[in-house]
Each structure stands twice: as structure tokens, then as C-alpha cells.
Motif scaffolding. Sequence first.
Motif, PDB file in Angstrom:
ATOM      1  N   CYS A  33      87.655  52.660  12.672  1.00  0.00           N
ATOM      2  CA  CYS A  33      86.227  52.394  13.088  1.00  0.00           C
ATOM      3  C   CYS A  33      85.423  53.620  13.545  1.00  0.00           C
ATOM      4  N   CYS A  34      86.104  54.686  13.694  1.00  0.00           N
ATOM      5  CA  CYS A  34      85.388  56.015  13.904  1.00  0.00           C
ATOM      6  C   CYS A  34      85.106  57.007  12.781  1.00  0.00           C
ATOM      7  N   TYR A  35      85.414  56.448  11.638  1.00  0.00           N
ATOM      8  CA  TYR A  35      85.528  57.301  10.524  1.00  0.00           C
ATOM      9  C   TYR A  35      84.666  57.068   9.285  1.00  0.00           C
ATOM     10  N   PRO A  36      83.643  57.812   8.719  1.00  0.00           N
ATOM     11  CA  PRO A  36      82.834  57.063   7.709  1.00  0.00           C
ATOM     12  C   PRO A  36      83.381  56.606   6.393  1.00  0.00           C
ATOM     13  N   ASP A  37      84.551  57.343   5.943  1.00  0.00           N
ATOM     14  CA  ASP A  37      84.979  56.902   4.833  1.00  0.00           C
ATOM     15  C   ASP A  37      86.486  56.500   4.846  1.00  0.00           C
ATOM     16  N   PRO A  38      86.735  55.272   5.036  1.00  0.00           N
ATOM     17  CA  PRO A  38      87.778  54.712   5.220  1.00  0.00           C
ATOM     18  C   PRO A  38      89.009  54.940   4.056  1.00  0.00           C
ATOM     19  N   GLU A  39      88.596  54.894   2.789  1.00  0.00           N
ATOM     20  CA  GLU A  39      89.532  55.066   1.922  1.00  0.00           C
ATOM     21  C   GLU A  39      90.182  56.451   1.769  1.00  0.00           C
ATOM     22  N   LYS A  40      89.291  57.514   1.978  1.00  0.00           N
ATOM     23  CA  LYS A  40      89.781  58.855   2.052  1.00  0.00           C
ATOM     24  C   LYS A  40      90.851  58.958   3.421  1.00  0.00           C
ATOM     25  N   LEU A  41      90.519  58.638   4.569  1.00  0.00           N
ATOM     26  CA  LEU A  41      91.276  58.509   5.822  1.00  0.00           C
ATOM     27  C   LEU A  41      92.824  57.745   5.357  1.00  0.00           C
ATOM     28  N   LEU A  73      93.378  48.491   0.910  1.00  0.00           N
ATOM     29  CA  LEU A  73      93.330  49.970   0.680  1.00  0.00           C
ATOM     30  C   LEU A  73      94.740  50.653   1.290  1.00  0.00           C
ATOM     31  N   ILE A  74      95.322  49.971   2.222  1.00  0.00           N
ATOM     32  CA  ILE A  74      96.759  50.274   2.783  1.00  0.00           C
ATOM     33  C   ILE A  74      97.849  49.790   1.635  1.00  0.00           C
ATOM     34  N   LYS A  75      97.755  48.696   1.253  1.00  0.00           N
ATOM     35  CA  LYS A  75      98.704  48.037   0.445  1.00  0.00           C
ATOM     36  C   LYS A  75      98.620  48.664  -0.984  1.00  0.00           C
TER      37      LYS A  75
END
Length: 218
Positions: A127-135, A189-191
Motif C-alpha cells: 500500500c506504500c508502493y506506486p508499482d505493485p507489479e514491480k515490487l 500478481l503473486i500467483k
Amino acid sequence: MSCCGHCRDAGDFFSDRTAKRDLRHYLKKGPKKSTALLLNAIRSAGVHQASLLDVGSGVGVIQLELFKEGLQHAVNVDASASYQETARMETEKRGLSERADYHYGDAVELASKLPDAEIVTLDRVICCYPDPEKLIQATASKSKYLYGVVYPRERVITGMIARLGNLWFRLRGSEFRTYLFPSGYIDSLIKKQGFRSHKKQKTLLWHVVTYTRNGSLT
């Protein structure tokens, strides 16, 4: 380390005063409810002799709790120098310094320098990162077995909190923002990184979800 304005201002927001407040809360009351649920899910998979990569590690609550369960080594990553120093001092106070390492900065930028670990956690980080896919790509690739995340539920109250918080950040001239991503999107994204669901839990405001790969923890 290069750092975007978002990450730089995240470090300003998570200040020395906030770090000390969070440590006092932990020492007095233990882990927050969502963190406690995450820890219980990790314990159910086994911890003894495992290694941990804790992204957005804060004052080090996850490593300190799992050291009690036989965790062998922990690597902490955080964009707040104040939080890292507070965590380092508490770890040293407990005689655990040799079992913990610290990396300051953006986990995506640091990914190539971070070691793999059996357990990877992101407690209130997505929730604190603008690009969840990259993270997620950068951090899930480091997990040998278990990947645990805590992120906001899609509710009216969480949406209001995010909007009011981001208004406050804008008024202060800060580039830091909070984000409310759909749970189905985060799950996919995680799966996509080769994980399957292990345990799904909720609090009033938070999803607490752990995922595992094929095989065993150790």
C-alpha cells in the motif's frame, strides 16, 4: 543509492519519532493484530533454521518474533533510515546482531543485491508502493518457499483513509502516497510468480495472506 521522490519522502514520513513510538508500542503490547496474524501463519508453515527477508521491516518486529521460534538469519529492507537504526539498536540490545543484516532503500532497486530466503514478508508495504507489479516481481523472486503480505482491504473506510492521507501529503509538499489496490489483482500478481495460497485472514482494515511454493520450508 538512487531513490525516487516517493521513497525519499517515505523516509521522511516514517521518522525517528514514529519509529520510537512503534517500538514502544511493540515492547508494551506486542505485534499489531495484522502482524500477529501474519506471524501465526508463518509459524504454521515452520520457522526453525529458516532465513527471512523482511521488506519494509520497520522496527524489526517480524524478525524479533521469529528469532524466538528458531529463525536462523534475517535481512531487513526499509526506506526509512530512522526505522532501520531503531531496529538495529533493539536487535543489538537483545544480543542478536550477528543474525541480522540491514539494507536501506527501495527493495526494487536493491533486488539484485538481496539474498534469497525461505520466508519473504511485506507487512503493510504494498500500500506504500506506486508499482505493485514491480515490487512483487522483485521480492517474490527472492522467496524459496513462503511469501507473506499484509495490505488494505477494499472498504469505504480504507478508501477514505487513503484519500485523506494523500491530501495531507500533497498539502505538505510530499511525494509519498498510499495506494488501495484490488485484492484480486494483488493475488494474481503473486500467483503469477509460482505461488499458491497458504492462508487467508482478515482484520477490519487489512488482508493478511501467505503463499507457498512447492516443496518444504527447510
